[in-house]
Design a protein around this motif. Sequence first.
Motif, short mmCIF file in Angstrom:
data_model
loop_
_atom_site.label_atom_id
_atom_site.label_comp_id
_atom_site.label_asym_id
_atom_site.label_seq_id
_atom_site.Cartn_x
_atom_site.Cartn_y
_atom_site.Cartn_z
N GLN A 11 0.85 -1.20 0.00
CA GLN A 11 0.00 0.00 0.00
C GLN A 11 0.88 1.24 0.00
O GLN A 11 1.89 1.30 0.69
N ILE A 12 0.50 2.21 -0.82
CA ILE A 12 1.26 3.46 -0.93
C ILE A 12 0.52 4.55 -0.14
O ILE A 12 -0.70 4.66 -0.23
N ASP A 13 1.27 5.36 0.59
CA ASP A 13 0.63 6.41 1.39
C ASP A 13 0.33 7.64 0.54
O ASP A 13 0.91 8.71 0.73
N PHE A 14 -0.60 7.47 -0.40
CA PHE A 14 -1.12 8.61 -1.16
C PHE A 14 -2.26 9.21 -0.34
O PHE A 14 -3.43 8.95 -0.57
N HIS A 15 -1.88 10.07 0.61
CA HIS A 15 -2.86 10.53 1.60
C HIS A 15 -3.91 11.48 1.04
O HIS A 15 -4.96 11.68 1.66
N LYS A 16 -3.65 12.06 -0.13
CA LYS A 16 -4.65 12.99 -0.67
C LYS A 16 -5.96 12.29 -1.02
O LYS A 16 -7.00 12.94 -1.09
N THR B 209 -9.84 -0.50 -3.17
CA THR B 209 -10.21 0.18 -1.93
C THR B 209 -9.04 0.89 -1.26
O THR B 209 -9.23 1.55 -0.24
N TYR B 210 -7.85 0.76 -1.83
CA TYR B 210 -6.66 1.38 -1.23
C TYR B 210 -5.64 1.70 -2.34
O TYR B 210 -5.71 1.12 -3.43
N PRO B 211 -4.70 2.60 -2.09
CA PRO B 211 -3.66 2.91 -3.08
C PRO B 211 -2.67 1.74 -3.16
O PRO B 211 -1.88 1.53 -2.26
N SER B 212 -2.72 1.00 -4.25
CA SER B 212 -2.01 -0.26 -4.37
C SER B 212 -0.63 -0.11 -5.00
O SER B 212 -0.26 0.97 -5.48
#
Length: 368
Positions: free
Chosen positions: A122-127, A328-331
């Motif tokens: 998972q990548i922390d693309f918080h935007k 559902t998440y930044p993969s």
Amino acid sequence: MKKLRIATIGVGRFGIFHLHAFRQLEEVLNVELVAAAEIDVSKHSAIKNDFNIPVYSNYLEMIEKENLDAVSVATVDYQHKDIVLNSLLHGLHVLVEKPLDTNSIGSFEMMNIAKERELILQIDFHKRYDPYHIEIRDLVNKNKFGDFLYGYCYMEDQIVVPRDWFKTWVNKTSPAWFLGSNFIDLISWLMNSRVKSVYAKGQKNKLQKLGLDTYDSITSMLTFENNAIITLDSSWVLPENFSSIVNQGFRLIGTEGIVEADSHNRGTTSCFTSEKGIRNHNSGFMHLEKNIYGKPRYVGYGIKSIQHFIENVVHLNNGLKLKDLDGTYPSGLDGHEVTKAIEAIHLSIETGVAIEVQNGNELCTKVV
């Protein structure tokens, strides 16, 4: 059921918030923050005292000794690949700060090993977790904009970031890698479309005069598979008395609608006799508050994006399959697409031509 054991690799300016995010989850999930790895030994004592966990200089030693289930990686950009690969090969789920890698061959390898081993990358693309952006995506999904035509986005840091924060490794990164990666993922996610070609120009001026071999600014024209054309400006030479560390925003225009988002000025501005200048606040990203017991805790979408990773690991531990979480998440795939796009940006600057961004692990090629 045993507690899931979590650790963080890289406890620098942002990695410290990984520790806070995980420690706070201990109150609501069956998880435990058990260790950290940080090469700067001068930080070890403070980390041990604040979190009551062992701190390792060597992350591999930590992995071997701590019987971990998951790690987060918050080291400098160019160190991601080896750390992520070694963590995956040890059977650990991984959260990594953006960009996934500064080379598309490396990002492709990480993505595929995670997939083969049924592990979350998972990548922390918080935007993506910003409620303003979530609302815009909801409007996109309701087809409020029609077909996207064009847009503009910008992310600009004060000069303190490359000059002071990153001065020892700034020559190995750029404003496109550090800043542009945020908005390439965000716009791709909002429009549900990947970058297919890039034309870019870069400026080296102020930082080079300071002895720092990196770009002051990079301007990119990104064409997406939906044929929308988005201009992206990324820079990190704003004056250090600017009203916040980062200035950022975007606008998207479609056949049936327009949206504009000022992510810098969200309505709260302050000015004090004891401080210089005016300050803009983005408390929605992260701020400190107290729970009902008076215990300090960090909240905001910058914390939520980190904690979402552990929630996903818990789901898998409770019986879900990795495919159940698709979309559902930044993969790893999302991180790979961003890496390819920024790799193409740099190649375009170097060659002076537009670059086609290929599918899969193909290298970027010149547009004929």
